[in-house]
Design a protein around this motif. Sequence first.
Motif, PDB file in Angstrom:
ATOM      1  N   ALA A 154       0.968  -1.185   0.183  1.00 51.18           N
ATOM      2  CA  ALA A 154       0.025  -0.079   0.150  1.00 51.18           C
ATOM      3  C   ALA A 154       0.912   1.169   0.060  1.00 51.18           C
ATOM      4  N   ALA A 169       0.887   4.024  -2.735  1.00 45.06           N
ATOM      5  CA  ALA A 169       0.767   5.234  -2.666  1.00 45.06           C
ATOM      6  C   ALA A 169       1.679   6.271  -3.206  1.00 45.06           C
ATOM      7  N   GLY A 227      -3.710   5.628  -5.661  1.00 48.30           N
ATOM      8  CA  GLY A 227      -4.460   5.765  -4.507  1.00 48.30           C
ATOM      9  C   GLY A 227      -5.516   4.678  -4.156  1.00 48.30           C
ATOM     10  N   GLY A 228      -6.314   4.054  -5.210  1.00 53.55           N
ATOM     11  CA  GLY A 228      -7.236   3.251  -5.102  1.00 53.55           C
ATOM     12  C   GLY A 228      -6.785   2.136  -4.571  1.00 53.55           C
ATOM     13  N   ALA A 240      -3.892   1.417  -3.112  1.00 58.22           N
ATOM     14  CA  ALA A 240      -3.288   1.670  -1.666  1.00 58.22           C
ATOM     15  C   ALA A 240      -4.341   1.742  -0.689  1.00 58.22           C
ATOM     16  N   GLY A 241      -5.556   2.220  -0.773  1.00 57.75           N
ATOM     17  CA  GLY A 241      -6.490   2.150  -0.030  1.00 57.75           C
ATOM     18  C   GLY A 241      -6.985   0.741   0.191  1.00 57.75           C
ATOM     19  N   VAL A 259      -4.488  -1.304   2.382  1.00 53.95           N
ATOM     20  CA  VAL A 259      -4.729  -0.877   3.767  1.00 53.95           C
ATOM     21  C   VAL A 259      -5.915  -1.633   4.307  1.00 53.95           C
ATOM     22  N   ASP A 260      -7.165  -1.426   3.718  1.00 49.62           N
ATOM     23  CA  ASP A 260      -8.315  -2.192   4.177  1.00 49.62           C
ATOM     24  C   ASP A 260      -7.909  -3.602   4.488  1.00 49.62           C
TER      25      ASP A 260
END
Length: 61
Positions: free
Chosen positions: A12, A16, A21-22, A24-25, A28-29
């Motif tokens: 992630a 990033a 960004g998508g 990476a998010g 992270v989730d």
Amino acid sequence: MIKLAIMCLVVAAIAAILGFGGVAGAFVDIAVWIAIIAVVLFVVFLLLGIFAGKKASDALD
């Protein structure tokens, strides 16, 4: 399992930095869910070990 969560966080961070960004998010989730599952399993097996240890020590006495 914690290693997998850490690897997801590293991916992630790299995503990033590269501007994804998508992705990476999402990673992270995924890392957060894996960490939560690892903590829950740790607590469950800790309690099972404590109760099994008490029963074993009672049987030996």
